[in-house]
Structures are given as structure tokens and as C-alpha cells.
Design a protein around this motif. Structure first.
Motif, PDB file in Angstrom:
ATOM      1  N   GLY A 125      33.473  49.889  28.058  1.00 32.16           N
ATOM      2  CA  GLY A 125      34.262  49.513  26.886  1.00 32.16           C
ATOM      3  C   GLY A 125      34.415  48.006  26.768  1.00 32.16           C
ATOM      4  O   GLY A 125      34.337  47.443  25.667  1.00 32.16           O
ATOM      5  N   TRP A 126      34.655  47.334  27.907  1.00 30.16           N
ATOM      6  CA  TRP A 126      34.787  45.876  27.881  1.00 30.16           C
ATOM      7  C   TRP A 126      33.484  45.213  27.445  1.00 30.16           C
ATOM      8  O   TRP A 126      33.490  44.258  26.674  1.00 30.16           O
ATOM      9  CB  TRP A 126      35.202  45.341  29.243  1.00 30.16           C
ATOM     10  N   ALA A 127      32.360  45.717  27.976  1.00 26.43           N
ATOM     11  CA  ALA A 127      31.062  45.144  27.595  1.00 26.43           C
ATOM     12  C   ALA A 127      30.814  45.329  26.096  1.00 26.43           C
ATOM     13  O   ALA A 127      30.325  44.415  25.425  1.00 26.43           O
ATOM     14  CB  ALA A 127      29.940  45.769  28.413  1.00 26.43           C
ATOM     15  N   ASN A 128      31.161  46.496  25.562  1.00 28.98           N
ATOM     16  CA  ASN A 128      31.008  46.721  24.126  1.00 28.98           C
ATOM     17  C   ASN A 128      31.921  45.804  23.318  1.00 28.98           C
ATOM     18  O   ASN A 128      31.527  45.302  22.264  1.00 28.98           O
ATOM     19  CB  ASN A 128      31.299  48.188  23.765  1.00 28.98           C
ATOM     20  N   ARG A 129      33.129  45.595  23.823  1.00 28.80           N
ATOM     21  CA  ARG A 129      34.081  44.697  23.143  1.00 28.80           C
ATOM     22  C   ARG A 129      33.503  43.284  23.089  1.00 28.80           C
ATOM     23  O   ARG A 129      33.531  42.630  22.039  1.00 28.80           O
ATOM     24  CB  ARG A 129      35.413  44.712  23.892  1.00 28.80           C
ATOM     25  N   ILE A 130      32.972  42.821  24.204  1.00 32.05           N
ATOM     26  CA  ILE A 130      32.417  41.466  24.250  1.00 32.05           C
ATOM     27  C   ILE A 130      31.158  41.374  23.392  1.00 32.05           C
ATOM     28  O   ILE A 130      30.952  40.359  22.704  1.00 32.05           O
ATOM     29  CB  ILE A 130      32.211  41.021  25.694  1.00 32.05           C
ATOM     30  N   ALA A 131      30.340  42.408  23.386  1.00 35.44           N
ATOM     31  CA  ALA A 131      29.158  42.399  22.512  1.00 35.44           C
ATOM     32  C   ALA A 131      29.588  42.281  21.046  1.00 35.44           C
ATOM     33  O   ALA A 131      29.017  41.487  20.292  1.00 35.44           O
ATOM     34  CB  ALA A 131      28.328  43.670  22.724  1.00 35.44           C
ATOM     35  N   GLY A 132      30.602  43.023  20.650  1.00 33.31           N
ATOM     36  CA  GLY A 132      31.125  42.908  19.288  1.00 33.31           C
ATOM     37  C   GLY A 132      31.676  41.520  19.007  1.00 33.31           C
ATOM     38  O   GLY A 132      31.498  40.962  17.915  1.00 33.31           O
ATOM     39  N   ASN A 133      32.333  40.940  20.018  1.00 31.88           N
ATOM     40  CA  ASN A 133      32.881  39.592  19.847  1.00 31.88           C
ATOM     41  C   ASN A 133      31.782  38.545  19.739  1.00 31.88           C
ATOM     42  O   ASN A 133      31.942  37.545  19.037  1.00 31.88           O
ATOM     43  CB  ASN A 133      33.830  39.252  20.995  1.00 31.88           C
ATOM     44  N   LEU A 184      36.411  42.783  38.428  1.00 33.05           N
ATOM     45  CA  LEU A 184      37.661  43.537  38.562  1.00 33.05           C
ATOM     46  C   LEU A 184      37.404  44.911  39.177  1.00 33.05           C
ATOM     47  O   LEU A 184      36.381  45.545  38.898  1.00 33.05           O
ATOM     48  CB  LEU A 184      38.330  43.713  37.195  1.00 33.05           C
ATOM     49  N   PRO A 185      38.342  45.405  39.978  1.00 31.23           N
ATOM     50  CA  PRO A 185      38.167  46.735  40.579  1.00 31.23           C
ATOM     51  C   PRO A 185      38.184  47.862  39.541  1.00 31.23           C
ATOM     52  O   PRO A 185      37.706  48.962  39.824  1.00 31.23           O
ATOM     53  CB  PRO A 185      39.344  46.868  41.552  1.00 31.23           C
ATOM     54  N   THR A 186      38.691  47.596  38.351  1.00 27.60           N
ATOM     55  CA  THR A 186      38.724  48.611  37.296  1.00 27.60           C
ATOM     56  C   THR A 186      37.450  48.624  36.444  1.00 27.60           C
ATOM     57  O   THR A 186      37.345  49.418  35.509  1.00 27.60           O
ATOM     58  CB  THR A 186      39.963  48.400  36.394  1.00 27.60           C
ATOM     59  N   TRP A 187      36.470  47.761  36.787  1.00 25.90           N
ATOM     60  CA  TRP A 187      35.212  47.739  36.028  1.00 25.90           C
ATOM     61  C   TRP A 187      34.555  49.114  35.942  1.00 25.90           C
ATOM     62  O   TRP A 187      34.107  49.505  34.847  1.00 25.90           O
ATOM     63  CB  TRP A 187      34.246  46.703  36.601  1.00 25.90           C
ATOM     64  N   PRO A 188      34.499  49.899  37.035  1.00 28.70           N
ATOM     65  CA  PRO A 188      33.850  51.215  36.912  1.00 28.70           C
ATOM     66  C   PRO A 188      34.494  52.111  35.843  1.00 28.70           C
ATOM     67  O   PRO A 188      33.812  52.884  35.185  1.00 28.70           O
ATOM     68  CB  PRO A 188      33.991  51.827  38.306  1.00 28.70           C
ATOM     69  N   ALA A 234      44.394  55.245  34.793  1.00 31.53           N
ATOM     70  CA  ALA A 234      43.556  54.258  35.486  1.00 31.53           C
ATOM     71  C   ALA A 234      43.789  52.840  34.959  1.00 31.53           C
ATOM     72  O   ALA A 234      43.312  51.874  35.555  1.00 31.53           O
ATOM     73  CB  ALA A 234      42.077  54.628  35.330  1.00 31.53           C
ATOM     74  N   ASP A 235      44.527  52.723  33.846  1.00 27.44           N
ATOM     75  CA  ASP A 235      44.765  51.415  33.235  1.00 27.44           C
ATOM     76  C   ASP A 235      46.020  50.789  33.828  1.00 27.44           C
ATOM     77  O   ASP A 235      47.118  51.323  33.663  1.00 27.44           O
ATOM     78  CB  ASP A 235      44.916  51.576  31.720  1.00 27.44           C
ATOM     79  N   PRO A 236      45.886  49.636  34.508  1.00 20.53           N
ATOM     80  CA  PRO A 236      47.063  49.000  35.091  1.00 20.53           C
ATOM     81  C   PRO A 236      48.090  48.560  34.042  1.00 20.53           C
ATOM     82  O   PRO A 236      49.251  48.365  34.375  1.00 20.53           O
ATOM     83  CB  PRO A 236      46.523  47.785  35.844  1.00 20.53           C
TER      84      PRO A 236
END
Length: 160
Positions: free
Chosen positions: A146-154, A137-141, A23-25
Motif C-alpha cells: 500500500g505504501w509503495a502504491n501511495r508513493i507511486a501515485g504521489n 520499517l518492521p511493518t513493511w511486510p 497490525a497498524d501501530p
């Protein structure tokens, strides 16, 4: 240790090892380096065997130096580096966060504006624009959690 060395260590906390999620482009990756980027930078071996030291060299050449990360406060530099590594529009987000004309290229005007600003404000604005982009992004689902957790950590790193 340099700002880049520190940023790379933090980045590895976001990236990890081998991945080949259909699923990862980005496709097959090791240490967050895609096979396409590895090949373009001379690595021709099995991606599972990509040494972290090679990934670090590629990261500096492809995701740190072109964004002039050495010119910024380390908190800002890490965010730009992490976003460039993860994909998106880091130059655009940085320019928008700094309130300068957006042309998608970091140059003297952007560098000066960022460095005149409070680093924490730049980090918060930058990450807000990044999160808005990722959410569309269409890959958000598949990857949004994971992206939200990454940004929270950042955000936690940027507030330090």
C-alpha cells in the motif's frame, strides 16, 4: 480553492474512511486521523463518526501548518503534507532533498533552499528518502504494498 484544499482532496484519495487494523501501530483511524490525534485536538466522539470537516481542520493544524506547507510549490507541499499525515520524518527528508543541514525542523533556510530548487527534483528526492525509510520499517511486510502504491501515485502527482 487553496493549495491546502487541493492537497486535502488528494490526501483523501490516499486515506479513505474508517480503519482499525491490529497490525497498524496508529490504531483506530478515520479519514487517516488516529484516535490519539483526534482526542488531542478535542474530538471525543466515536471515530467511525468523525466528520471529514473535523478531520480537515485537524489536518491543517497538525500536518500542514507546522510544516509551513503554504510556503512551498503545491507539488512539494502535498508531498510534505502527505508524509506528515502518513508518518515518518518529512522535515528530515525535505532538508536532505534540498541539500541543507538536517536538523529536523523546517525554517527559513530550508524554505529558501527548497524554493530555489526545481520542485520536481525535490519531489523525486523526497519520495526516494521516504520510500527508503518505509522499506526499513518492521511493518513493511503488512503495509509495504500500500505504501509503495501511495508513493507511486504521489510520483505521478509530483510530475504534473
Amino acid at each position: 480553492m487553496s493549495s491546502f484544499d487541493d492537497a486535502f482532496v488528494s490526501l483523501m484519495g490516499n486515506e479513505g474512511g474508517y480503519s482499525n487494523n491490529p497490525a497498524d501501530p496508529g490504531g483506530e483511524t478515520m479519514w487517516g486521523i488516529t484516535a490519539r490525534v483526534a482526542r488531542a485536538n478535542g474530538y471525543m466522539g466515536d471515530m467511525r463518526l468523525l466528520p471529514q470537516s473535523v478531520a480537515k481542520q485537524i489536518a491543517k493544524m497538525v500536518y500542514w501548518d507546522p510544516y509551513y506547507c503554504d510556503q512551498f510549490d503545491p507539488r512539494v507541499a502535498f508531498q510534505v503534507f502527505d508524509a506528515a499525515y502518513n508518518g515518518g520524518k518529512p522535515a528530515t527528508w525535505l532538508q536532505t532533498a534540498a541539500g541543507v543541514e538536517v536538523d529536523g525542523h523546517i525554517g527559513p533556510v530550508t524554505i529558501a533552499a527548497v524554493n530555489r530548487s526545481d520542485a520536481r527534483q525535490i519531489v523525486m528526492r523526497f519520495l526516494a528518502y521516504r520510500l527508503k525509510y518505509l522499506g526499513d520499517l518492521p511493518t513493511w511486510p503488512s503495509f509495504g504494498h500500500g505504501w509503495a502504491n501511495r508513493i507511486a501515485g504521489n510520483l505521478i502527482k509530483g510530475a504534473a
